[in-house]
Design a protein around this motif. Structure first.
Motif, mmCIF file in Angstrom:
data_model
loop_
_atom_site.group_PDB
_atom_site.id
_atom_site.type_symbol
_atom_site.label_atom_id
_atom_site.label_comp_id
_atom_site.label_asym_id
_atom_site.label_seq_id
_atom_site.Cartn_x
_atom_site.Cartn_y
_atom_site.Cartn_z
ATOM 1 N N GLU A 142 0.858 -1.176 0.081
ATOM 2 C CA GLU A 142 -0.085 0.106 -0.100
ATOM 3 C C GLU A 142 1.034 1.193 0.109
ATOM 4 O OE1 GLU A 142 -3.548 2.426 0.372
ATOM 5 O OE2 GLU A 142 -2.987 0.798 -0.683
ATOM 6 N N LEU A 143 1.885 1.158 0.882
ATOM 7 C CA LEU A 143 2.839 2.259 0.874
ATOM 8 C C LEU A 143 3.332 2.573 -0.647
ATOM 9 C CD1 LEU A 143 4.427 1.908 4.234
ATOM 10 C CD2 LEU A 143 2.932 3.710 3.778
ATOM 11 N N ALA A 144 3.966 1.431 -1.307
ATOM 12 C CA ALA A 144 4.512 1.599 -2.490
ATOM 13 C C ALA A 144 3.484 2.232 -3.618
ATOM 14 C CB ALA A 144 4.857 0.343 -3.062
ATOM 15 N N ARG A 145 2.268 1.891 -3.235
ATOM 16 C CA ARG A 145 1.100 2.345 -4.444
ATOM 17 C C ARG A 145 0.972 3.761 -4.110
ATOM 18 N NH1 ARG A 145 -3.260 4.643 -4.256
ATOM 19 N NH2 ARG A 145 -3.576 4.348 -1.762
ATOM 20 N N MET A 146 0.901 4.193 -2.852
ATOM 21 C CA MET A 146 0.824 5.747 -2.330
ATOM 22 C C MET A 146 2.209 6.457 -2.962
ATOM 23 S SD MET A 146 -0.537 5.187 1.449
ATOM 24 C CE MET A 146 -0.974 6.864 1.722
ATOM 25 N N LEU A 147 3.346 5.591 -3.109
ATOM 26 C CA LEU A 147 4.595 6.537 -3.470
ATOM 27 C C LEU A 147 4.534 6.338 -5.089
ATOM 28 C CD1 LEU A 147 7.101 4.873 -1.015
ATOM 29 C CD2 LEU A 147 6.888 7.317 -1.280
ATOM 30 N N GLY A 148 4.238 5.152 -5.817
ATOM 31 C CA GLY A 148 4.332 5.196 -7.144
ATOM 32 C C GLY A 148 3.475 4.771 -8.046
ATOM 33 N N GLY A 149 2.151 4.747 -7.395
ATOM 34 C CA GLY A 149 1.128 4.691 -8.537
ATOM 35 C C GLY A 149 0.761 3.022 -8.687
ATOM 36 N N VAL A 150 0.113 2.749 -9.662
ATOM 37 C CA VAL A 150 -0.547 1.450 -9.558
ATOM 38 C C VAL A 150 0.483 0.313 -9.854
ATOM 39 C CG1 VAL A 150 -2.172 -0.042 -11.013
ATOM 40 C CG2 VAL A 150 -2.831 2.486 -10.604
ATOM 41 N N LYS A 151 1.392 0.648 -10.893
ATOM 42 C CA LYS A 151 2.648 -0.157 -11.116
ATOM 43 C C LYS A 151 3.721 -0.234 -10.366
ATOM 44 C CE LYS A 151 5.131 -1.788 -15.093
ATOM 45 N NZ LYS A 151 5.528 -1.658 -16.718
ATOM 46 N N LEU A 152 3.663 -1.361 -9.262
ATOM 47 C CA LEU A 152 4.737 -1.433 -8.452
ATOM 48 C C LEU A 152 5.915 -1.857 -8.849
ATOM 49 C CD1 LEU A 152 2.490 -2.784 -5.381
ATOM 50 C CD2 LEU A 152 2.652 -0.515 -6.240
#
Length: 557
Positions: free
Chosen positions: A527-537
């Motif tokens: 979830e933090l990665a999504r918040m940082l970088g969008g849909v594509k992790l």
């Protein structure tokens, strides 16, 4: 502390049960996922306005419940105990129908929306992004300083004293303007009460007079008719008794067999004679008891005439005169016993004014002492939020006219840069600065709040980068001493939380639902990665998120 929130058929939520913990809980999700639903449901449980739009489409009602642990909340426990609703748990329930109507319960007992709001003040504080706008109003500044000073009850008492003073002052003004009318009213009442005193109509007397008048008015006719009836019964030759005697004499001599066949007839004739004799005695008693008394009749009719005359004068029914007498007598007593006496009321107004001013001065002194400490603590939080060069102060000046809350006007002043004079927030703060100033003020207020649960709804709007991480640290500190829930779009803030609640909107065929779930460490990283970088992790984004989370968790220990 809020320990459970249950949602049924609310907005786009079908069914949801959330268990909540102390510490800081971050609430995240994509824009439009329904984070506001959680706060909306909680708000309804706390007495916010409901409408039909709250109910999930296709259902007949929304059912919402919030359970709080109040074991360490004496104010809430006392509130419930006063209403005979004791317990270590407090359950608030709200049902909203598709027609927009709602019902509420506290611990299973029906309650009003006002009750929910009053109890909710002891349970939870909600800080929203709209607080930025409220901070532009002076009355908000006054309330915050009063809350910080911890004299909310004193201010409420001052407010009640002001209303009493204002009420008596308005009454004195009306009486001064209407003194001639009051005197005229007093004279009229004296005349009316004296007239009713002289009439001296007792309870139930009217019914008695009307019955007596009817009896006396028809006495002569009644005597005449009773005498005629007596003659019919007991005349020597043609009365009923004589005729019955003759009938018995005719039947008695008949032969034995015929007399036996007529035995019932003889019995009935005998019984009839007994009845006629008894009736005759009753008629004689009536004739002996009934007297013709024209003088008494004249007095009764005169008395009734006077009663009806006075009733017509007051435009009421005669039977209402007794109640009217009592009401007029009470009003006259009120006027003559000084209830509306100008001197008495004037002295009362002066006493209330002096009491109000003494209490207002004490509160004013408390405000000035609290304002200094409040300003210093906000200044410290601003430095923590990368606004160390800004200068914040609480200005208190005398009001032009006294008000319910006292003698003071309170304003928050800010100087964003050294050398610039402090000015009102609304005139100097930019959007981003106002967000940080608002957060600093709310953190200071929350630090001194006795409410164990605080909700922050996107109060981090307008901040980013290192400042966002600091905001998260501030909220985490608050969570170490209570329960903090914060809705945020910033990964720097979410990473600081002790717990993480994710909200997701799911579309299935022709329906849309919101799902909420607590995230485990792996879920938090995603979830933090999504918040940082969008849909594509990417691996880099995931690594950054993992590092951010591990760093914040290390700080917990």
């Amino acid at each position: 502390m809020l320990v459970q929130l249950a949602i049924r058929n609310y907005a786009i939520v079908d069914s949801l049960d959330l268990e909540l913990q102390d510490g800081m809980t971050a609430i995240t999700g994509e824009t439009g996922a329904g984070k506001s639903i959680l706060l909306g449901a909680l708000g309804l449980c706390l007495g916010e306005r409901a409408d039909a739009g709250s109910v999930r489409h296709g259902t007949d009602r929304a059912d919402l419940a919030a359970r709080f642990d109040i074991g360490s909340l004496p104010a809430a426990s006392d509130w419930l105990a006063e209403r005979e609703l004791p317990g270590d748990d407090c359950l608030l329930r709200r049902v909203v129908t598709a027609s927009g109507r709602s019902k509420a319960w506290i611990n299973g007992q029906p309650a009003t929306i006002t009750d929910l709001k009053a109890l909710g003040e002891h349970l939870i504080d909600i800080h929203s992004q709209h607080a930025h706008q409220a901070l532009l109003r002076d009355e908000t500044h006054l309330r915050l300083v009063d809350d910080f000073a911890g004299h909310r009850q004193d201010v409420a008492s001052l407010n009640a004293l002001y209303r009493q003073w204002h009420d008596r002052r308005q009454r004195l003004k009306r009486l001064s303007e209407d003194s001639d009318e009051i005197q005229a009213r007093r004279q009229l009442l004296r005349y009316q009460v004296e007239e009713l005193d002289q009439l001296a109509l007792s309870e139930g007397e009217l019914d008695t007079l009307e019955r007596e008048q009817e009896t006396l008015a028809h006495a002569e006719e009644s005597l005449r008719e009773a005498q005629v009836a007596t003659d019919y019964c007991d005349s020597d030759d043609s009365g009923a008794l004589a005729l019955l005697h003759q009938a018995v004499n005719r039947v008695s001599p008949l032969p034995g067999s015929d007399r036996g066949a007529l035995a019932d007839a003889l019995t009935m004739l005998g019984e009839a004679r007994i009845q006629i004799e008894e009736a005759t005695r009753e008629l004689h008693r009536f004739i002996g008891a009934t007297e013709l008394d024209p003088e008494r009749l004249a007095w009764v009719e005169e008395r009734l005439g006077e009663v009806h005359r006075i009733a017509r004068k007051h435009q009421i029914l005669p039977e209402e005169l007794t109640d009217l007498h009592q009401r007029l007598h009470a009003e006259l007593n009120g006027l003559e016993n000084g209830e509306h006496d100008l001197d008495t009321l004037s002295a009362e107004v002066e006493t209330l004014r002096d009491q109000w001013r003494d209490q207002a001065r004490r509160i004013s002194e408390q405000r000035r002492q609290a304002a200094v400490q409040f300003g210093q603590e906000v200044q410290g939080q601003l430095a923590f939020l990368a606004m160390g060069k800004a200068s914040f102060e609480v200005d208190i000046e005398a009001r032009d006219t006294p008000g319910p809350d006292g003698l003071d006007r309170v304003r928050f002043l800010i100087s964003a840069n050294p050398g610039q004079p402090a000015r009102p927030l609304s005139k100097v703060a930019s959007g981003g600065e106002l967000s940080r100033i608002s957060l600093a003020i709310q953190v200071v207020a929350a630090n001194h709040s006795t409410t164990p649960t605080m909700v922050f709804d996107e109060v981090d709007v307008g901040v980013s980068g290192a400042t966002a991480e600091i905001v998260g640290q501030l909220l985490k500190r608050l969570g170490q001493h209570g329960q903090v829930m914060t809705v945020t779009h910033l990964p720097q803030v979410a990473a600081q939380a002790h717990h993480h609640l994710h909200i997701e909107k799911q579309a299935e065929q022709d329906t849309t639902q919101t799902q909420m779930a607590h995230l485990d460490p792996a879920g938090r990283v995603r979830e933090l990665a999504r918040m940082l970088g969008g849909v594509k992790l990417s691996d880099r984004t995931l690594a950054h998120a993992r590092e951010m989370l591990e760093a914040s968790q290390h700080e917990h220990h």
